[in-house]
Design an enzyme around this catalytic site. Structure first.
Site, PDB file in Angstrom:
ATOM      1  N   CYS A  62      60.854  49.714  34.871  1.00  5.92           N
ATOM      2  CA  CYS A  62      61.408  51.023  34.525  1.00  5.92           C
ATOM      3  C   CYS A  62      60.537  51.716  33.477  1.00  5.92           C
ATOM      4  CB  CYS A  62      62.859  50.885  34.075  1.00  5.92           C
ATOM      5  SG  CYS A  62      63.781  52.434  34.123  1.00  5.92           S
ATOM      6  N   HIS A  90      65.286  47.416  38.387  1.00  5.63           N
ATOM      7  CA  HIS A  90      65.503  46.300  37.457  1.00  5.63           C
ATOM      8  C   HIS A  90      65.854  45.026  38.228  1.00  5.63           C
ATOM      9  CE1 HIS A  90      65.787  48.473  33.496  1.00  5.63           C
ATOM     10  NE2 HIS A  90      65.932  49.495  34.320  1.00  5.63           N
ATOM     11  N   GLU A 120      66.032  42.064  37.120  1.00  7.65           N
ATOM     12  CA  GLU A 120      66.848  41.181  36.276  1.00  7.65           C
ATOM     13  C   GLU A 120      68.339  41.491  36.396  1.00  7.65           C
ATOM     14  OE1 GLU A 120      66.360  44.713  33.500  1.00  7.65           O
ATOM     15  OE2 GLU A 120      65.257  43.756  35.149  1.00  7.65           O
TER      16      GLU A 120
END
Length: 208
Positions: free
Chosen positions: A102, A187, A189
């Protein structure tokens, strides 16, 4: 493998504290790939020395904080901007792997002379991407999205190669053809289950 990861900067207005912070989901992801995360401070007397002594073998530029040079940035941090530029200088010089997430892909693009353009409809949502693989195979991917600055063909940094686009042609995945650097606007994660592409990208960058 020791991976240094940058942290977002948050201001606690009630206490006046300026905090470096990191989503715990990054540790869940690192456990899946068996690498150690080393949190990188944004405020240090000699970040060059800290990085040298830390023994990190690669870097993740995490999300959060607008880049300070943008028009009307939200929650920007000059300390973080400077820290990440130093990191990229070091990684380029020593040929260390870098994953930008990002804000991280935005910083990599900026590092290579690219620009960022305002973008709407990408905050707290999900959407499809078109993915182009090295063998020119085209596929689709469904990703999360939480950014208000984007990259298009006219604002892409020098030498960077795009491999993922949204339906409007904004670039959401980049790589460097000579360095072991990749950037993702989404993202990984935050995903409960990583798909094959995310696994391949992370494993390729941070496996010895």
């Amino acid at each position: 493998m020791k991976i240094g990861i940058t942290q977002r900067v948050e201001m606690n207005l009630s206490s006046g504290e300026v905090r470096d912070c990191l989503d715990q989901k990054w540790y869940e992801l690192s456990n899946k790939f068996n690498f150690s995360l080393i949190q990188i401070p944004n405020k240090h007397n000699d970040i060059h020395l800290w990085l040298k002594d830390s023994g990190v073998e690669g870097f993740i530029l995490s999300g959060g904080n607008d880049l300070g040079f943008l028009k009307n940035p939200i929650n920007a941090s000059k300390d973080r901007d400077m820290t990440e530029i130093i990191i990229l200088n070091l990684a380029e010089r020593l040929n260390l792997p870098v994953l930008g997430i990002c804000r991280g892909i935005q910083m990599i693009n900026h590092y290579f002379g690219g620009k960022l353009v305002p973008i709407k409809g990408h905050i707290c949502t999900k959407h499809h991407l078109k993915i182009k693989f090295p063998d020119n195979k085209i596929s689709e991917k469904y990703v999360n999205s939480c950014h208000r600055w984007g990259i298009n063909n006219n604002s892409l940094g020098k030498k960077l190669v795009p491999f993922a686009w949204d339906k409007n042609g904004y670039i959401e995945g980049i790589l460097h053809p000579e360095l072991k650097w990749k950037g993702l606007m989404w993202h990984p994660e935050r995903m409960n289950d990583l798909d094959a592409l995310d696994k391949e990208i992370i494993f390729d960058l941070f496996s010895k």
